[in-house]
Write a protein that holds these residues in place. Structure first.
Motif, PDB file in Angstrom:
ATOM      1  N   PRO A 163      19.720  24.902  15.012  1.00 20.41           N
ATOM      2  CA  PRO A 163      19.439  23.593  14.418  1.00 20.41           C
ATOM      3  C   PRO A 163      18.068  23.039  14.855  1.00 20.41           C
ATOM      4  CG  PRO A 163      21.216  23.874  16.045  1.00 20.41           C
ATOM      5  CD  PRO A 163      20.712  25.314  16.008  1.00 20.41           C
ATOM      6  N   ARG A 164      17.277  22.524  14.080  1.00 12.38           N
ATOM      7  CA  ARG A 164      16.252  22.153  14.373  1.00 12.38           C
ATOM      8  C   ARG A 164      16.247  20.826  15.199  1.00 12.38           C
ATOM      9  NH1 ARG A 164      12.786  21.165   9.449  1.00 12.38           N
ATOM     10  NH2 ARG A 164      12.170  23.265   9.548  1.00 12.38           N
ATOM     11  N   VAL A 168      14.300  19.809  18.882  1.00 14.21           N
ATOM     12  CA  VAL A 168      13.038  18.940  18.651  1.00 14.21           C
ATOM     13  C   VAL A 168      13.359  17.688  19.615  1.00 14.21           C
ATOM     14  CG1 VAL A 168      11.951  17.215  17.423  1.00 14.21           C
ATOM     15  CG2 VAL A 168      12.117  19.347  16.321  1.00 14.21           C
ATOM     16  N   ARG A 169      14.586  17.163  19.724  1.00 11.74           N
ATOM     17  CA  ARG A 169      15.040  16.104  20.687  1.00 11.74           C
ATOM     18  C   ARG A 169      14.827  16.465  22.144  1.00 11.74           C
ATOM     19  NH1 ARG A 169      19.293  14.960  16.952  1.00 11.74           N
ATOM     20  NH2 ARG A 169      20.821  16.034  18.117  1.00 11.74           N
ATOM     21  N   ALA A 170      15.305  17.898  22.333  1.00 12.23           N
ATOM     22  CA  ALA A 170      15.264  18.151  23.788  1.00 12.23           C
ATOM     23  C   ALA A 170      13.595  18.364  24.056  1.00 12.23           C
ATOM     24  CB  ALA A 170      15.882  19.533  23.697  1.00 12.23           C
ATOM     25  N   HIS A 175       9.111  16.711  27.381  1.00 15.18           N
ATOM     26  CA  HIS A 175       7.655  16.297  27.381  1.00 15.18           C
ATOM     27  C   HIS A 175       7.467  14.813  28.139  1.00 15.18           C
ATOM     28  CE1 HIS A 175       3.470  15.864  25.841  1.00 15.18           C
ATOM     29  NE2 HIS A 175       3.627  15.065  25.310  1.00 15.18           N
ATOM     30  N   ARG A 176       8.330  13.984  27.704  1.00 13.71           N
ATOM     31  CA  ARG A 176       8.172  12.797  28.502  1.00 13.71           C
ATOM     32  C   ARG A 176       8.588  12.844  29.716  1.00 13.71           C
ATOM     33  NH1 ARG A 176      11.040  10.741  23.578  1.00 13.71           N
ATOM     34  NH2 ARG A 176      13.103  11.042  24.749  1.00 13.71           N
ATOM     35  N   GLU A 187       4.433  20.201  17.611  1.00 12.25           N
ATOM     36  CA  GLU A 187       4.330  21.401  17.136  1.00 12.25           C
ATOM     37  C   GLU A 187       5.681  22.135  16.567  1.00 12.25           C
ATOM     38  OE1 GLU A 187       2.328  23.805  19.929  1.00 12.25           O
ATOM     39  OE2 GLU A 187       0.402  23.000  19.672  1.00 12.25           O
ATOM     40  N   TRP A 188       6.754  21.402  17.086  1.00  8.71           N
ATOM     41  CA  TRP A 188       8.084  21.740  16.968  1.00  8.71           C
ATOM     42  C   TRP A 188       8.791  21.168  15.794  1.00  8.71           C
ATOM     43  CZ3 TRP A 188      10.867  25.700  19.695  1.00  8.71           C
ATOM     44  CH2 TRP A 188      10.108  26.204  20.908  1.00  8.71           C
TER      45      TRP A 188
END
Length: 286
Positions: A163-164, A168-170, A175-176, A187-188
């Motif tokens: 599941p996208r 993406v949230r993770a 990154h933060r 990119e994700w």
């Protein structure tokens, strides 16, 4: 229930364990025949010198066979293409072998279709349209397996995915928190499959030990890449109870499904019972 033959086509050794290892182990444990097909031997994968000594490709194929044993797979087939490597750089042919991203799709699909015939396959597993996280070899496997499925209308097609939205949230959180180094989370944004489009969610918690053993077989891919710890090494460091929670479900998309998808919950029963498919033929696709 009659036993099935499931052919799982992957881009590199270790891919068979990451997205679908639990499902393959469960299929095998319930008496179904599982055949692993690898498009490449992973010769362009990063690995420290100790693992690359004597030929990384030979090492990675040995690891794949060990992974197959952990999953209960009956056979391993290597298509013999060269690993294209990460990124856009064009690698030279490997010992006369074409790199996977440059192969003729119809030609490669014909080879996969022949394997489906030889194995009397009921189900073939490939990747989603995004190729998961977008590796060009994964995208190429998606195209090849789709074409092979169009050539063999009676073989059911499933595409391994995830599941996208939670991924993406993770990635954005990582990154933060500066856990991912020089990394662009945008990119994700198109990686994997939107949650609403996923048709099968398979519970594999009871087979997490087999999945872990398959992942651990790929020791060459746990070695550091520059200053970054490899994802596989991080995964194997997770205690089994937490791994059961984190990787206790695997996800698939069935693109040519004629009947409604299964209700939410464990879709394994649906996978092992054939259902009518409706898909374009090769000529219609072209």
């Amino acid at each position: 229930m009659s036993h099935l033959c499931v052919v799982a086509v992957n881009a590199h050794p270790d891919d068979e364990a990451l997205l679908m290892g639990g499902t393959l182990a469960r299929l095998s444990a319930e008496g179904h025949r599982v055949v692993l097909v690898t498009a490449t031997d992973g010769d362009a994968g990063p690995a420290c010198a100790a693992y690359a000594e004597g030929g990384l490709s030979k090492r990675r194929l040995r690891e794949l066979r060990a992974s197959a044993l952990a999953l209960g797979a009956a056979q391993v087939i290597d298509l013999g293409y060269g690993d294209s490597g990460m990124g856009p750089n064009t690698l030279q042919p490997a010992g006369g072998r074409t790199r996977l991203h440059a192969v003729n799709i119809s030609e490669a699909a014909t080879r996969v279709a022949a394997i489906l015939d030889e194995q009397h396959a009921d189900i073939v597993i490939g990747y989603d349209e995004a190729g998961g996280y977008g590796h060009r070899d994964h995208v190429q496997v998606h195209r090849i397996v789709r074409r092979a499925a169009q050539m063999r209308q009676k073989v059911r097609l499933l595409e391994a995915t995830a599941p996208r939205e939670p991924i993406v949230r993770a990635v954005r959180v990582g990154h933060r928190l500066r856990l991912l180094g020089a990394f662009d989370p945008d990119e994700w944004a198109g990686a994997f499959t939107p949650n609403a489009a996923i048709t099968h969610r398979v519970t594999v918690r009871d087979h997490i030990h087999a999945k872990r053993a398959a992942l651990a077989a790929h020791q060459s891919q746990t070695t550091p890449s520059g200053t970054r710890t490899r994802n596989l090494a991080l995964t194997l460091a997770v205690p089994t109870p937490l791994l059961r929670l984190a990787l206790g479900r695997e996800f698939f998309l069935e693109p040519y499904r004629a009947s409604p998808p299964p209700a939410p919950g464990d879709a394994f029963h649906d996978i092992v019972h054939s259902c009518p498919v409706s898909r374009p033929t090769e000529s219609q696709h072209d």
